[in-house]
Design an enzyme around this catalytic site. Sequence first.
Site, PDB file in Angstrom:
ATOM      1  N   TYR A 172       6.360   2.361   5.006  1.00  0.00           N
ATOM      2  CA  TYR A 172       6.520   0.446   4.724  1.00  0.00           C
ATOM      3  C   TYR A 172       5.950   0.508   3.238  1.00  0.00           C
ATOM      4  CZ  TYR A 172       3.211  -3.233   4.136  1.00  0.00           C
ATOM      5  OH  TYR A 172       2.195  -4.469   3.805  1.00  0.00           O
ATOM      6  N   LYS A 176       8.492  -1.784   0.974  1.00  0.00           N
ATOM      7  CA  LYS A 176       7.763  -3.076   0.394  1.00  0.00           C
ATOM      8  C   LYS A 176       7.839  -2.921  -1.394  1.00  0.00           C
ATOM      9  CE  LYS A 176       5.970  -5.573   2.842  1.00  0.00           C
ATOM     10  NZ  LYS A 176       6.102  -6.987   3.703  1.00  0.00           N
TER      11      LYS A 176
END
Length: 311
Positions: A172, A176
């Site tokens: 993640y 991001k």
Amino acid sequence: MPDQPTPPGTMLAGKVAIVTGAGGGIGREIALAMALEGARVLINDIGVSLTGQGGSASPAEQTRDIIRQRGGEAAISTDSVAEWASAQRIVAAATDAFGRVDIVVNNAGILRDAIFHKMTPEDWRAVIDVHLNGSFYVSRAAAEHFRGQQSGAYVHITSTSGLIGNLGQANYSAAKLGIVGLSKSIALDMRRYNVRSNCIAPFAWSRMTSSIPAETEAQKARVAKLALMTPDKNAPLAVFLGSEAASDVTGQIFATRHNEIFLIGQTRPVRSVHQAEGWTPALIAEHAAPALRGSFVPLDVSADVFSWDPI
């Protein structure tokens, strides 16, 4: 005469917005807020679980129904952002329904959290495909429309997990932070076409944050703070960035936290050392590293940096 303020409900009048992951949470609140400001909204959501399992049209239909009950216009798409062909269908659904597209909000996401040495390649790929590849695919599919009409706005949802760091989120965090680089590249490459691209790192209690561990007292305290921050608090900034009021705002990273808005710094040199005869590993150990060490960035996580209660 001084400029008159924009009447409420008209900030996005005449514009068409695509909001991915708009079946709930932050995405739904952004879609609702954009509709209230006059945008016609293409709601994209495949209706899966937090980890990407299953699939249902119901979440997208629920958001659409709310917008229509309030007098707005909305259509739905249940295609995945994680494939190029389906991302093209998402953009086509907007142009088929409303004739154009002006705003793309890349919000769709899943979580597959695991400590790094236990993260599987499948969990890595799944998160990268939705967050990073999905943001590219949908943005790229809309780019031809933006270029042709000489206007457009991208709003990409990033996270302090990538900007700062968090435990157990290598997939993640990487996705991001990759979105930040994607946004900046779009801003640079499409500036000539009056296309803008910005990022928001939102704080909110939603399905995405509800999976955060809350076992220790410190973790429980952090989750209690997050629970105060409702998803709708992030929507006003997204509306602003999609509007003509933000015509001079591009290539920026913002964070929204309850009633706070932050402008996030971007990577720049912070200190340098010079050796006229060049460096050897020994000279680096003896001179360069000690000189630079005082400017090293601490190994913080997001909660260390945003350590105060939401305001």
